[in-house]
Design a protein around this motif. Structure first.
Motif, PDB file in Angstrom:
ATOM      1  N   PHE A  22       4.939   3.259-112.131  1.00 40.04           N
ATOM      2  CA  PHE A  22       5.774   3.726-111.380  1.00 40.04           C
ATOM      3  C   PHE A  22       6.775   2.661-110.906  1.00 40.04           C
ATOM      4  CE2 PHE A  22       7.085   3.971-106.849  1.00 40.04           C
ATOM      5  CZ  PHE A  22       7.235   5.521-106.501  1.00 40.04           C
ATOM      6  N   ALA A  23       6.564   1.574-110.738  1.00 44.33           N
ATOM      7  CA  ALA A  23       7.677   0.722-110.737  1.00 44.33           C
ATOM      8  C   ALA A  23       8.554   0.317-111.881  1.00 44.33           C
ATOM      9  CB  ALA A  23       7.184  -0.864-110.296  1.00 44.33           C
ATOM     10  N   ALA A  24       7.836   0.309-112.931  1.00 44.57           N
ATOM     11  CA  ALA A  24       8.672   0.342-114.294  1.00 44.57           C
ATOM     12  C   ALA A  24       9.747   1.809-114.328  1.00 44.57           C
ATOM     13  CB  ALA A  24       7.989   0.275-115.309  1.00 44.57           C
ATOM     14  N   ALA A  25       9.242   2.775-113.956  1.00 42.22           N
ATOM     15  CA  ALA A  25      10.083   4.157-113.979  1.00 42.22           C
ATOM     16  C   ALA A  25      11.200   4.143-112.947  1.00 42.22           C
ATOM     17  CB  ALA A  25       9.041   5.192-113.739  1.00 42.22           C
ATOM     18  N   MET A  26      10.628   3.459-111.806  1.00 37.10           N
ATOM     19  CA  MET A  26      11.604   3.428-110.805  1.00 37.10           C
ATOM     20  C   MET A  26      12.851   2.503-111.137  1.00 37.10           C
ATOM     21  SD  MET A  26      11.027   5.724-108.244  1.00 37.10           S
ATOM     22  CE  MET A  26      11.524   5.197-106.559  1.00 37.10           C
ATOM     23  N   GLN A  27      12.600   1.545-112.019  1.00 38.61           N
ATOM     24  CA  GLN A  27      13.815   0.617-112.121  1.00 38.61           C
ATOM     25  C   GLN A  27      14.907   1.255-112.721  1.00 38.61           C
ATOM     26  OE1 GLN A  27      12.995  -3.606-113.542  1.00 38.61           O
ATOM     27  NE2 GLN A  27      10.967  -2.569-113.931  1.00 38.61           N
ATOM     28  N   ASP A  28      14.531   2.635-113.336  1.00 31.94           N
ATOM     29  CA  ASP A  28      15.797   3.403-113.779  1.00 31.94           C
ATOM     30  C   ASP A  28      16.435   4.072-112.489  1.00 31.94           C
ATOM     31  OD1 ASP A  28      17.213   6.243-114.409  1.00 31.94           O
ATOM     32  OD2 ASP A  28      16.463   5.641-116.506  1.00 31.94           O
ATOM     33  N   GLU A  29      17.776   3.724-112.302  1.00 29.90           N
ATOM     34  CA  GLU A  29      18.508   4.403-110.926  1.00 29.90           C
ATOM     35  C   GLU A  29      18.408   5.517-111.078  1.00 29.90           C
ATOM     36  OE1 GLU A  29      21.811   1.887-110.764  1.00 29.90           O
ATOM     37  OE2 GLU A  29      20.542   0.174-110.280  1.00 29.90           O
ATOM     38  N   GLU A  30      18.512   6.541-112.013  1.00 31.81           N
ATOM     39  CA  GLU A  30      18.671   7.933-111.886  1.00 31.81           C
ATOM     40  C   GLU A  30      17.173   8.398-111.661  1.00 31.81           C
ATOM     41  OE1 GLU A  30      20.347  11.626-112.160  1.00 31.81           O
ATOM     42  OE2 GLU A  30      21.435   9.639-111.877  1.00 31.81           O
ATOM     43  N   ILE A  31      16.216   7.897-112.151  1.00 29.92           N
ATOM     44  CA  ILE A  31      14.792   8.288-111.767  1.00 29.92           C
ATOM     45  C   ILE A  31      14.552   7.925-110.280  1.00 29.92           C
ATOM     46  CG2 ILE A  31      12.473   7.925-112.190  1.00 29.92           C
ATOM     47  CD1 ILE A  31      14.075   9.454-114.419  1.00 29.92           C
ATOM     48  N   CYS A  32      14.916   6.639-110.086  1.00 27.14           N
ATOM     49  CA  CYS A  32      14.727   6.291-108.430  1.00 27.14           C
ATOM     50  C   CYS A  32      15.301   7.365-107.577  1.00 27.14           C
ATOM     51  CB  CYS A  32      15.499   4.955-108.404  1.00 27.14           C
ATOM     52  SG  CYS A  32      14.978   4.238-106.797  1.00 27.14           S
ATOM     53  N   ARG A  33      16.809   7.682-107.920  1.00 20.52           N
ATOM     54  CA  ARG A  33      17.497   8.578-106.957  1.00 20.52           C
ATOM     55  C   ARG A  33      16.586   9.951-107.032  1.00 20.52           C
ATOM     56  NH1 ARG A  33      20.920  12.686-107.614  1.00 20.52           N
ATOM     57  NH2 ARG A  33      20.886  12.503-109.682  1.00 20.52           N
ATOM     58  N   ASN A  34      16.481  10.445-108.036  1.00 21.65           N
ATOM     59  CA  ASN A  34      15.533  11.696-108.208  1.00 21.65           C
ATOM     60  C   ASN A  34      14.149  11.811-107.290  1.00 21.65           C
ATOM     61  OD1 ASN A  34      17.322  13.010-109.633  1.00 21.65           O
ATOM     62  ND2 ASN A  34      16.253  12.557-111.702  1.00 21.65           N
ATOM     63  N   VAL A  35      13.591  10.423-107.355  1.00 20.53           N
ATOM     64  CA  VAL A  35      12.163  10.733-106.666  1.00 20.53           C
ATOM     65  C   VAL A  35      12.624  10.436-105.018  1.00 20.53           C
ATOM     66  CG1 VAL A  35      10.336   9.046-106.036  1.00 20.53           C
ATOM     67  CG2 VAL A  35      10.983   9.346-108.279  1.00 20.53           C
ATOM     68  N   LEU A  36      13.512   9.794-104.571  1.00 20.80           N
ATOM     69  CA  LEU A  36      13.938   9.468-103.229  1.00 20.80           C
ATOM     70  C   LEU A  36      14.304  10.890-102.737  1.00 20.80           C
ATOM     71  CD1 LEU A  36      15.707   6.213-103.194  1.00 20.80           C
ATOM     72  CD2 LEU A  36      13.495   6.899-102.089  1.00 20.80           C
ATOM     73  N   GLU A  37      15.498  11.868-103.683  1.00 17.72           N
ATOM     74  CA  GLU A  37      15.651  12.988-103.331  1.00 17.72           C
ATOM     75  C   GLU A  37      14.487  14.191-102.875  1.00 17.72           C
ATOM     76  OE1 GLU A  37      20.245  13.602-104.574  1.00 17.72           O
ATOM     77  OE2 GLU A  37      18.694  14.780-105.779  1.00 17.72           O
ATOM     78  N   ILE A  38      13.632  13.959-103.725  1.00  8.67           N
ATOM     79  CA  ILE A  38      12.472  14.854-103.692  1.00  8.67           C
ATOM     80  C   ILE A  38      11.713  14.234-102.400  1.00  8.67           C
ATOM     81  CG2 ILE A  38      10.364  15.570-104.601  1.00  8.67           C
ATOM     82  CD1 ILE A  38      11.526  15.265-107.428  1.00  8.67           C
ATOM     83  N   ALA A  39      11.503  12.986-102.072  1.00 14.43           N
ATOM     84  CA  ALA A  39      10.654  12.862-100.991  1.00 14.43           C
ATOM     85  C   ALA A  39      11.202  12.834 -99.912  1.00 14.43           C
ATOM     86  CB  ALA A  39      10.515  11.324-101.368  1.00 14.43           C
ATOM     87  N   LEU A  40      12.298  12.766 -99.795  1.00 16.71           N
ATOM     88  CA  LEU A  40      13.217  12.884 -98.378  1.00 16.71           C
ATOM     89  C   LEU A  40      13.854  14.117 -98.219  1.00 16.71           C
ATOM     90  CD1 LEU A  40      14.805   9.173 -98.390  1.00 16.71           C
ATOM     91  CD2 LEU A  40      12.785  10.056 -97.304  1.00 16.71           C
ATOM     92  N   ASN A  41      14.168  15.089 -99.302  1.00 18.69           N
ATOM     93  CA  ASN A  41      14.442  16.273 -99.103  1.00 18.69           C
ATOM     94  C   ASN A  41      16.092  16.074 -98.612  1.00 18.69           C
ATOM     95  OD1 ASN A  41      14.719  18.912 -99.517  1.00 18.69           O
ATOM     96  ND2 ASN A  41      14.010  19.634 -97.291  1.00 18.69           N
TER      97      ASN A  41
END
Length: 311
Positions: free
Chosen positions: A16-35
């Protein structure tokens, strides 16, 4: 023995941490999580390795900030350590200290989110998410400190109260496969999956995971050895102390060698079928230096033949 790197799901904190280092992936996860829409983020991962009484805790904090000067601290949590509320308090303090420069007014403090994605229910109410903010108990007035602590439960049952996209993310986190990724044709999930597939082809990342697993197991064996030696000391009244310590050390060394051998075999399983003779040779080896060298070769090899030629 830890799970094979190729079979990891995104609930694994390391992947999970390795994937979240990709800033586009991090942004997508945060957008989904926080709506909510997030234009752009900067992300980095801070690794803190620590072991609890059961030798199983590794923390990977993902720190991110967006163009609106909002700070995020995201962590995948698989073990119910019973200390998440106090950890939230500590993490928020860390964010605040780093976001306020000397001489700046407190009004300059950035809004902050502390986010735990849990594979268990942290509060036992069956909810998919628990969002905490500071409020006045008597008048229900928000404090206005612009902080939130959010706990996601990937196994929550109140699915009607969250977005379908969040449920898709939970599903993919628990089973990070092609089948689940394409099931709902969700663009963000598909992008995350492409990144996960790329990461699983990274042999250096895989070697890092195996090294981490080996360290955890070695620490467990070290503690087991200390316990065995302590038991040996208590047995010294009825048997020779030197004999007891020798037995403890021999037992601990044998356990450690067996653990490394299992890690080697787990790596080689992804490369093909290993001849029985080679398996037997690895299983019987007791020299820790030899086993450590073989583990490094296995992590870097691209085929069974290459491993055998170098071992």
């Amino acid at each position: 023995m830890g799970e094979s790197f190729q079979k990891l799901n995104l609930t694994n904190a390391y992947l999970f941490a390795a994937a979240m280092q990709d800033e586009e992936i991090c942004r997508n996860v945060l957008e989904i999580a926080l709506n909510k829409r997030i234009s752009r983020v900067k992300a980095h991962v801070e690794q803190v390795l620590f072991l609890d009484s059961e030798f199983k805790s590794v923390r990977f904090d993902v720190y991110a900030s967006d163009e609106e000067e909002v700070s995020y601290d995201v962590e995948m949590q698989n073990d119910d350590t019973k200390n998440l509320p106090k950890r939230c308090r500590y993490y928020q303090a860390e964010l605040d200290v780093t976001s306020l420069r000397p001489g700046e007014d407190y009004q300059q403090l950035k809004p902050g989110y502390i986010i735990f994605i849990c594979s268990f229910d942290p509060f036992g109410k069956g909810r998919c998410q628990y969002v905490f903010e500071e409020y006045c108990k008597e008048a229900d007035i928000p404090l206005g400190d612009e902080t939130q602590k959010i706990f996601f439960n990937t196994n929550g049952t109140d699915t009607e109260n969250v977005t379908p996209e969040l449920l898709h993310l939970f599903e993919y986190l628990k089973q990070s496969t092609e089948e689940v990724a394409v099931r709902h044709q969700d663009e963000k999930i598909l992008k995350i999956h492409e990144r996960v597939k790329y990461l699983k082809r990274d042999r250096k990342l895989e070697a890092g995971y195996m090294t981490m697993e080996e360290y955890i197991h070695q620490e467990a064996e070290r503690r087991a050895k200390l316990m065995a030696e302590s038991m040996a000391e208590s047995m010294a009244e009825s048997m020779a102390e030197s004999m007891a310590k020798s037995m403890a050390e021999s037992m601990a060394e044998s356990m450690a060698a067996s653990r490394v051998a299992q890690n080697i075999l787990a790596l080689l399983e992804d490369l093909g079928t290993l001849p029985d003779q080679t398996k037997e040779r690895i299983a019987k080896e007791q020299n820790e230096d030899v086993l450590s060298a073989w583990l490094k070769i296995a992590a870097r090899a691209d085929s069974i033949e290459e491993f055998q030629s170098k071992m």
